[in-house]
Scaffold this motif. Structure first.
Motif, PDB file in Angstrom:
ATOM      1  N   PHE A  22       0.828  -1.199   0.000  1.00 48.60           N
ATOM      2  CA  PHE A  22       0.000   0.000   0.000  1.00 48.60           C
ATOM      3  C   PHE A  22       0.867   1.256   0.000  1.00 48.60           C
ATOM      4  O   PHE A  22       0.603   2.227  -0.724  1.00 48.60           O
ATOM      5  N   ARG A  23       1.926   1.245   0.809  1.00 48.81           N
ATOM      6  CA  ARG A  23       2.802   2.413   0.866  1.00 48.81           C
ATOM      7  C   ARG A  23       3.504   2.625  -0.470  1.00 48.81           C
ATOM      8  O   ARG A  23       3.693   3.759  -0.909  1.00 48.81           O
ATOM      9  N   ARG A  24       3.923   1.551  -1.129  1.00 49.59           N
ATOM     10  CA  ARG A  24       4.578   1.687  -2.429  1.00 49.59           C
ATOM     11  C   ARG A  24       3.635   2.277  -3.463  1.00 49.59           C
ATOM     12  O   ARG A  24       4.034   3.092  -4.293  1.00 49.59           O
ATOM     13  N   ARG A  25       2.367   1.851  -3.426  1.00 50.37           N
ATOM     14  CA  ARG A  25       1.412   2.387  -4.397  1.00 50.37           C
ATOM     15  C   ARG A  25       1.179   3.876  -4.175  1.00 50.37           C
ATOM     16  O   ARG A  25       1.050   4.648  -5.139  1.00 50.37           O
ATOM     17  N   ILE A  26       1.136   4.285  -2.915  1.00 42.69           N
ATOM     18  CA  ILE A  26       0.977   5.707  -2.635  1.00 42.69           C
ATOM     19  C   ILE A  26       2.189   6.482  -3.154  1.00 42.69           C
ATOM     20  O   ILE A  26       2.049   7.548  -3.772  1.00 42.69           O
ATOM     21  N   ALA A  27       3.389   5.936  -2.912  1.00 46.39           N
ATOM     22  CA  ALA A  27       4.596   6.610  -3.381  1.00 46.39           C
ATOM     23  C   ALA A  27       4.634   6.669  -4.901  1.00 46.39           C
ATOM     24  O   ALA A  27       5.035   7.676  -5.493  1.00 46.39           O
ATOM     25  N   ARG A  28       4.163   5.576  -5.558  1.00 48.38           N
ATOM     26  CA  ARG A  28       4.142   5.563  -7.021  1.00 48.38           C
ATOM     27  C   ARG A  28       3.161   6.593  -7.563  1.00 48.38           C
ATOM     28  O   ARG A  28       3.442   7.304  -8.538  1.00 48.38           O
ATOM     29  N   ASP A  29       1.995   6.691  -6.918  1.00 47.51           N
ATOM     30  CA  ASP A  29       1.020   7.697  -7.357  1.00 47.51           C
ATOM     31  C   ASP A  29       1.566   9.108  -7.156  1.00 47.51           C
ATOM     32  O   ASP A  29       1.335  10.000  -7.986  1.00 47.51           O
ATOM     33  N   ARG A  30       2.281   9.308  -6.066  1.00 50.76           N
ATOM     34  CA  ARG A  30       2.856  10.635  -5.829  1.00 50.76           C
ATOM     35  C   ARG A  30       3.894  10.972  -6.896  1.00 50.76           C
ATOM     36  O   ARG A  30       3.940  12.098  -7.413  1.00 50.76           O
ATOM     37  N   GLU A  31       4.751  10.006  -7.229  1.00 49.98           N
ATOM     38  CA  GLU A  31       5.744  10.239  -8.262  1.00 49.98           C
ATOM     39  C   GLU A  31       5.084  10.536  -9.607  1.00 49.98           C
ATOM     40  O   GLU A  31       5.539  11.403 -10.358  1.00 49.98           O
ATOM     41  N   ARG A  32       3.993   9.794  -9.897  1.00 45.61           N
ATOM     42  CA  ARG A  32       3.291  10.034 -11.164  1.00 45.61           C
ATOM     43  C   ARG A  32       2.688  11.427 -11.194  1.00 45.61           C
ATOM     44  O   ARG A  32       2.735  12.128 -12.219  1.00 45.61           O
ATOM     45  N   ALA A  33       2.130  11.869 -10.055  1.00 48.50           N
ATOM     46  CA  ALA A  33       1.560  13.218 -10.005  1.00 48.50           C
ATOM     47  C   ALA A  33       2.632  14.287 -10.182  1.00 48.50           C
ATOM     48  O   ALA A  33       2.430  15.282 -10.888  1.00 48.50           O
ATOM     49  N   LEU A  34       3.786  14.079  -9.544  1.00 42.82           N
ATOM     50  CA  LEU A  34       4.876  15.032  -9.713  1.00 42.82           C
ATOM     51  C   LEU A  34       5.378  15.063 -11.152  1.00 42.82           C
ATOM     52  O   LEU A  34       5.700  16.138 -11.683  1.00 42.82           O
ATOM     53  N   GLU A  35       5.427  13.904 -11.778  1.00 45.78           N
ATOM     54  CA  GLU A  35       5.874  13.852 -13.170  1.00 45.78           C
ATOM     55  C   GLU A  35       4.878  14.550 -14.083  1.00 45.78           C
ATOM     56  O   GLU A  35       5.268  15.282 -15.014  1.00 45.78           O
ATOM     57  N   ASP A  36       3.577  14.352 -13.838  1.00 50.02           N
ATOM     58  CA  ASP A  36       2.562  15.042 -14.640  1.00 50.02           C
ATOM     59  C   ASP A  36       2.666  16.560 -14.468  1.00 50.02           C
ATOM     60  O   ASP A  36       2.524  17.323 -15.434  1.00 50.02           O
ATOM     61  N   THR A  37       2.927  16.992 -13.231  1.00 48.48           N
ATOM     62  CA  THR A  37       3.087  18.427 -12.985  1.00 48.48           C
ATOM     63  C   THR A  37       4.307  18.973 -13.725  1.00 48.48           C
ATOM     64  O   THR A  37       4.256  20.057 -14.330  1.00 48.48           O
ATOM     65  N   ARG A  38       5.401  18.220 -13.686  1.00 50.37           N
ATOM     66  CA  ARG A  38       6.602  18.661 -14.386  1.00 50.37           C
ATOM     67  C   ARG A  38       6.367  18.772 -15.884  1.00 50.37           C
ATOM     68  O   ARG A  38       6.795  19.736 -16.532  1.00 50.37           O
ATOM     69  N   ARG A  39       5.663  17.780 -16.442  1.00 50.66           N
ATOM     70  CA  ARG A  39       5.381  17.825 -17.878  1.00 50.66           C
ATOM     71  C   ARG A  39       4.463  18.984 -18.227  1.00 50.66           C
ATOM     72  O   ARG A  39       4.617  19.632 -19.279  1.00 50.66           O
ATOM     73  N   LEU A  40       3.503  19.267 -17.336  1.00 52.31           N
ATOM     74  CA  LEU A  40       2.605  20.383 -17.589  1.00 52.31           C
ATOM     75  C   LEU A  40       3.372  21.705 -17.596  1.00 52.31           C
ATOM     76  O   LEU A  40       3.176  22.552 -18.482  1.00 52.31           O
ATOM     77  N   LEU A  41       4.256  21.880 -16.617  1.00 53.74           N
ATOM     78  CA  LEU A  41       5.059  23.098 -16.571  1.00 53.74           C
ATOM     79  C   LEU A  41       5.973  23.195 -17.787  1.00 53.74           C
ATOM     80  O   LEU A  41       6.177  24.285 -18.346  1.00 53.74           O
ATOM     81  N   GLN A  42       6.527  22.051 -18.209  1.00 54.63           N
ATOM     82  CA  GLN A  42       7.373  22.058 -19.389  1.00 54.63           C
ATOM     83  C   GLN A  42       6.578  22.420 -20.637  1.00 54.63           C
ATOM     84  O   GLN A  42       7.051  23.157 -21.502  1.00 54.63           O
ATOM     85  N   SER A  43       5.327  21.907 -20.723  1.00 49.33           N
ATOM     86  CA  SER A  43       4.480  22.231 -21.866  1.00 49.33           C
ATOM     87  C   SER A  43       4.157  23.718 -21.918  1.00 49.33           C
ATOM     88  O   SER A  43       4.197  24.349 -22.980  1.00 49.33           O
ATOM     89  N   VAL A  44       3.849  24.303 -20.749  1.00 52.02           N
ATOM     90  CA  VAL A  44       3.572  25.743 -20.701  1.00 52.02           C
ATOM     91  C   VAL A  44       4.805  26.534 -21.103  1.00 52.02           C
ATOM     92  O   VAL A  44       4.730  27.525 -21.847  1.00 52.02           O
ATOM     93  N   SER A  45       5.969  26.093 -20.632  1.00 55.81           N
ATOM     94  CA  SER A  45       7.206  26.780 -20.988  1.00 55.81           C
ATOM     95  C   SER A  45       7.479  26.683 -22.481  1.00 55.81           C
ATOM     96  O   SER A  45       7.921  27.644 -23.110  1.00 55.81           O
ATOM     97  N   ASP A  46       7.174  25.519 -23.074  1.00 50.48           N
ATOM     98  CA  ASP A  46       7.378  25.359 -24.511  1.00 50.48           C
ATOM     99  C   ASP A  46       6.453  26.275 -25.303  1.00 50.48           C
ATOM    100  O   ASP A  46       6.846  26.870 -26.317  1.00 50.48           O
TER     101      ASP A  46
END
Length: 585
Positions: A199-223
């Motif tokens: 359960f803890r690993r899944r939470i950590a994986r979801d958090r990493e995925r959310a951070l990655e989506d945020t990073r991609r969104l910021l990169q898209s706006v910057s582009d």
């Protein structure tokens, strides 16, 4: 007051008596209460491992399972990792212990090894009799002890054993069926811990995925705002990580100069690729780029390859041959694995690096060349210089501008573009159209890749070649199928794999225990003296090293050959070459 009476349960409640009642139903009720308390604790724990000491105290308070211990495999690169005496660490105990003490002081090493390998619970009804008096922890000696140990499995891959949970019961507290109950309780506790970790690993994986989506969104706006920064690509070097950006910046600064460069890094980091980049970014780019692998040739062949030879210089020299220094005149000479050359040849190489002059083998005419040297090694040359294995003057000659190439685990943001590059090359070479699914890329990007870029390329090619369709799914990767060599190497325990292959839930019988204990384990043999000497492929051996190996082998040439990684014929030749008289013992 004994130790068990001082330990309290996680919920703050202590049974009326520290010793379990004699009746079966009462013991079953206490076991159920203990599991209930443990489940409540794990359900609200932010980090399940941090709660394990409280869990172990619950087992002591409710069921009198004393001296409980949780041992986990060491993480690669951390304290106590593979290659040390114990490839596991003590993650939690029901008592206070010195963390600097050896793990075998609280849990028998042989028991841990058996459970890791078999993957099934083990019950030792008399620990001192079965494994020796020293196997009993010091604080429990003086009375008979029964030990119960169960495996803790990887939450994602149940066939991988990650740890061992064990506890002790005094012979004074033995009743019919009690050991069976202990096995069931400890197995349930291990299962609850596995579920909490999952359960803890899944939470950590979801958090990493959310951070990655945020990073991609910021990169898209910057582009979209016109601030796109293109990925770095220099002569096949791909990546946008800070580590690789710093290396490329160093490379671009030093390339236009004539300064010797030493590329340092682990095997598989692409040292030849960076050496070519130094050449192509310099004013010598129109000249030749010549490569020599110093570790692949003997001293005689290496001298001929680098300096060339005259006709008739030795048997088989039927014509004049130009050496690599001559061929690289006006260009760049890449000396790969320079740390492997012998002390004798180091002095010969030093002259040409200092003066730019040399003679062909068997020749008398001095030749002068203009060559830029780019060397590479994965050895610790400073340590080799300190031990007298590498000349200090040669070290300072080649290590003018050292460039440290980062391992792939330190530039994980580059894994995806590199994997895509290798996949495109595979498709072009094999006329295919294989693609990676998102979960496959996600799995690859989480790997450490101890073999670095070379291992990544092999991983991509293997997955693409064995894929059933045009899309490679995450489950088709070797690491998800339990066939990844790197993942297996992280889990090697004293020369044997801890992956359990027996049925889950079986208790180890004496016959099974003997068969497991009798499996050949490389580390159980006496230490191999060969570990003290670097393995070589040729008779290119220093006099001092040869004498040391002969003395270690009792002046038996065949044994000395095994120590040095040579053939007996090469040892005999080296002894004759150095004028070493063989002693009779």
């Amino acid at each position: 007051m004994d130790e068990a009476a001082t330990e309290t349960c996680a919920g703050g409640e202590t049974p009326a008596s520290s010793a379990p009642p004699s009746s079966g139903p009462a013991v079953d009720r206490l076991a159920l209460d203990a599991i209930y308390e443990i489940a409540k604790t794990f359900a609200t724990a932010p980090d399940p491992i941090d709660e394990v000491p409280n869990i172990l105290n619950v087992l002591s308070s409710f069921l009198d399972l004393r001296h409980a211990v949780l041992a986990l495999l060491s993480e690669p690169g951390s304290e106590g990792a593979w290659g040390t005496v114990n490839p596991y660490t003590i993650a939690a105990t029901a008592f206070v212990r010195d963390k600097a003490a050896d793990p075998s002081e609280v849990i028998p090493d042989e028991v841990v090894r058996i459970v890791f390998r078999s993957g099934v619970p083990l019950v030792s009804f008399d620990l001192a009799e079965e494994f020796g008096p020293d196997a009993v922890p010091a604080r429990l000696r003086g009375e008979g002890q029964t030990m119960i140990a169960v495996p803790l499995r990887d939450p994602e891959r149940s066939h991988f054993v990650l740890g061992v949970l064990c506890a002790y019961r005094s012979h004074e507290d033995q009743r019919a069926g009690l050991s069976d109950l202990d096995v069931r309780v400890l197995t349930m506790v291990a299962s609850l811990l596995e579920q909490a970790l999952r359960f803890r690993r899944r939470i950590a994986r979801d958090r990493e995925r959310a951070l990655e989506d945020t990073r991609r969104l910021l990169q898209s706006v910057s582009d979209q705002n016109g601030n796109k920064v293109p990925p770095i690509s220099l002569d096949g070097i791909i990546g946008d990580s800070p580590a690789i950006s710093e290396v490329i910046a160093q490379l671009r600064r030093v390339a236009p100069t004539r300064t010797p460069v030493l590329l340092r890094g682990e095997s598989g980091t692409g040292k030849e690729l960076f050496a070519r980049a130094v050449h192509t970014q310099s004013d010598r780019s129109r000249g030749p780029f010549i490569r020599v692998n110093c570790a692949a040739l003997s001293e005689t062949l290496l001298e001929s390859e680098l300096f060339g030879h005259e006709k008739g210089a030795f048997t088989g020299a039927n014509a004049l041959k130009k050496g690599r220094f001559e061929l690289a005149d006006g260009g760049t000479l890449f000396l790969d694995e320079i740390g492997e050359i012998s002390a004798t040849f180091q002095s010969k190489l030093l002259r040409v690096l200092q003066e730019g002059e040399f003679e062909r083998v068997g020749g008398t005419r001095t030749l002068k060349v203009d060559v830029r040297i780019v060397a590479a090694t994965n050895r610790d040359l400073e340590d080799a210089v300190a031990r007298g294995e590498f000349r200090a003057d040669l070290y300072f000659r080649i290590c003018v501008v050292p460039i440290l190439l980062p391992p792939l685990r330190d530039r994980k943001s580059d894994i995806r573009p590199l994997a895509q590059l290798f996949l495109d090359k595979f498709n072009e070479t094999n006329a295919t159209n294989v693609r990676f699914a998102p979960d496959a890329f996600e799995t690859i990007c989480k790997c450490n890749f101890p073999g670095n870029v070379r291992e990544l390329e092999n991983c991509v090619n293997r997955a693409a070649a064995l894929s059933d369709g045009e899309v490679v799914l995450g489950g088709e990767l070797a690491c998800r199928q339990g066939s990844c060599l790197s993942a297996e190497l992280w889990r090697l325990q004293e020369g044997a794999s801890p992956i359990g292959g027996l049925a889950v839930g079986r208790v180890v019988t004496p016959s099974i225990r003997r068969s497991v204990a009798e499996r050949p384990v490389e580390r159980e043999l006496p230490p191999d003296p060969a570990e003290s000497f670097p393995r070589r492929k040729t008779a290119n051996t220093a006099r001092e090293e040869l004498i040391a190996a002969m003395e270690e082998a009792g002046w038996v040439q065949a044994k000395a050959a095994r120590l040095l990684g040579m053939t007996p014929r090469q040892v005999a030749y080296a002894l004759q070459k150095h004028g070493i008289e063989v002693r009779k013992i």
